[in-house]
Design an enzyme around this catalytic site. Structure first.
Site, mmCIF file in Angstrom:
data_model
loop_
_atom_site.group_PDB
_atom_site.id
_atom_site.type_symbol
_atom_site.label_atom_id
_atom_site.label_comp_id
_atom_site.label_asym_id
_atom_site.label_seq_id
_atom_site.Cartn_x
_atom_site.Cartn_y
_atom_site.Cartn_z
ATOM 1 N N ASP A 1 -23.929 -9.931 24.314
ATOM 2 C CA ASP A 1 -24.317 -9.246 25.551
ATOM 3 C C ASP A 1 -23.988 -7.762 25.437
ATOM 4 O O ASP A 1 -22.820 -7.383 25.349
ATOM 5 C CB ASP A 1 -23.570 -9.863 26.740
ATOM 6 C CG ASP A 1 -24.038 -9.288 28.072
ATOM 7 O OD1 ASP A 1 -25.074 -8.595 28.099
ATOM 8 O OD2 ASP A 1 -23.372 -9.556 29.093
ATOM 9 N N ASP B 1 -31.150 -3.429 27.623
ATOM 10 C CA ASP B 1 -30.190 -4.515 27.837
ATOM 11 C C ASP B 1 -30.643 -5.798 27.159
ATOM 12 O O ASP B 1 -31.761 -6.266 27.387
ATOM 13 C CB ASP B 1 -30.026 -4.729 29.345
ATOM 14 C CG ASP B 1 -28.954 -5.750 29.687
ATOM 15 O OD1 ASP B 1 -28.003 -5.905 28.895
ATOM 16 O OD2 ASP B 1 -29.071 -6.382 30.746
#
Length: 455
Positions: free
Chosen positions: A149, A342
């Site tokens: 992440d 992201d």
């Protein structure tokens, strides 16, 4: 009229009909050639290509430490999930993640109500994370399957589980050491620290989907590969989790830009640089590599934006979007807030004016296909019943400095819908659009790089 005159009129009429027929045939031929012309369109496979698992790893452009990267719900995952979320569930969690990141960027996370109260220690939605790596932690090394992440900083692994099976037991590692409450590493946790206990420094991360993890913060040896190890890897040893599903993953690897992340921890070794290639489907593999490539040959590059109030995130500046080879000529002020790149946001979220221009142009290029009902927040959807291949208009993201991402066909649509949605202000480049590109995050040099067709 005379007979000769009548014959001449009939001859003229036949000639006119032939000419009209030739013109019509020519027109249809031109239309067919224009439609089949590869310029401005991409061929997208519907279903068939996704059935075959191809789990070999494509080489990275860097000679640094490389780890295979796989979709956690696919057959290439080291521990494939028994149940993947539906597209509606995925989009719902994506909305929550986008809302949280927007609050972090505005410096108001935890102060303004969203769909639920947001504590200051909240992390992004856990259920949007789709890609996993396998590493070794401890001495002797214990294999761990961890989600990656770029929107998180604190890494952690499960040291306890509800069924009583210990996933990682720090007492069996000769190199594990918990941090004291007075250590610099504990102080660097900031709001994600949870005071102290008899076990030493404690961490706590709550995710936007309601799940959370707490435990002891310590260090151990991290093996990225047989030849690449990190001797002082800081991570959380989770003894308590709530609202986490029974997915077969062992923890999370934080690749954000703040101090606790693995990227910052390994700055001296890998120069605060990493890249990944997200595979086009859940039946193929990509890679995660630490370290910069030898030059940026093959990459297009754009400056990296950083956010003072939210140093976790990496941003880029969009300048325009092209559809079918034609620039939309969106005013630069529309993108002035920047876009977060992201790995954990699924689709790309655009300011409303930009999304409206994109969806309108895309619909124009898809007129030959019947429309379908919206799927959740996705409102540009099509009925491809009976088709194995479709032609979709190209979509190119144009960034500051002229860097262009010509999206792969798998990066344009998801579940037969345009994989973009509107938002009120800040925008996000999701993982669907990043698929098949090697996306270079050179934090030290302050640049993003994109190399197409890499995995």
């Amino acid at each position: 009229p005379t007979m000769a005159g009548s014959q001449r009129e009939r001859s003229k009429d036949r000639s006119a009909k032939k000419l009209l027929l030739l013109l019509l045939c020519g027109y249809h031929a031109v239309v067919a050639r224009a439609w089949n012309n590869p310029h401005g369109y991409k061929v997208a496979a519907i279903g068939s290509r996704k059935a075959e698992a191809v789990c070999s790893v494509t080489p990275s452009s860097s000679s640094g430490a490389t780890v295979p990267l796989n979709h956690r719900h696919g057959p290439c995952s080291p521990a494939p999930s028994a149940k993947a979320p539906t597209i509606l569930e995925l989009l719902q969690h994506d909305q929550l993640r986008a809302k949280y990141i927007k609050q972090k960027l505005s410096g108001t996370a935890g102060l303004q109500p969203l769909d639920l109260t947001v504590p200051t220690t909240l992390g992004s939605a856990l259920n949007t994370l789709e890609y996993v790596i396998t590493v070794g932690i401890g001495s002797p090394a214990v294999t761990q399957t961890m989600m990656i992440d770029t929107g998180s900083d604190v890494s952690w692994v499960r040291c306890n589980s509800t069924d009583g099976v210990t996933l990682f037991d720090p007492s069996k590692s000769t190199t594990y050491a918990p941090f004291s409450c007075s250590s610099a590493a504990c102080a660097q946790l900031g709001t994600q620290g949870n005071n102290c206990s008899s076990s030493g420094c404690q961490y706590s991360v709550q995710y936007f989907d309601g799940s959370n993890t707490t435990g002891t913060y310590g260090s151990d040896t991290l093996a990225l590969s047989d030849a690449d190890t990190v001797t002082d890897f800081h991570f959380g040893c989770s003894y308590h989790e709530e609202e986490m599903d029974e997915e077969k993953f062992d923890g999370l690897m934080g690749l954000g830009g703040d101090v606790p992340s693995l990227v910052s921890q390994t700055a001296a070794t890998y120069g605060k640089s990493f890249s990944y290639c997200l595979p086009p489907t859940n039946s193929t593999s990509g890679f995660l590599t630490f370290g910069a490539p030898n030059g940026t040959s093959g990459f297009v590059t754009t400056p990296m934006l950083r956010y003072t109030q939210a140093p976790t995130f990496y941003g880029v500046l969009l300048k325009d979007i092209s559809v079918g080879g034609t620039p939309l000529r969106i005013q630069s002020s529309v993108f002035s807030g920047g876009s977060v790149m992201d790995s954990g946001t699924v689709i790309t979220w655009l300011p409303r004016r930009a999304y409206s221009a994109l969806s309108s142009a895309f619909r124009s290029g898809m007129r030959r296909y019947p429309r379908a009902a919206p799927v959740g927040i996705l409102d540009t959807c099509y009925d491809f019943t009976g088709l194995s291949n479709v032609s979709v208009p190209t979509v190119e993201l144009v960034f500051d400095g002229g860097a262009v991402m010509d999206l792969d066909s798998d990066g344009i649509m998801i579940e037969h819908c345009l994989a973009f949605a509107p938002t009120s202000d800040e925008s996000f480049i999701g993982n669907v659009q990043q698929r098949t590109f090697e996306v270079l995050h050179d934090v030290g040099q302050g640049i993003f790089g994109f190399r197409s067709g890499t995995c």
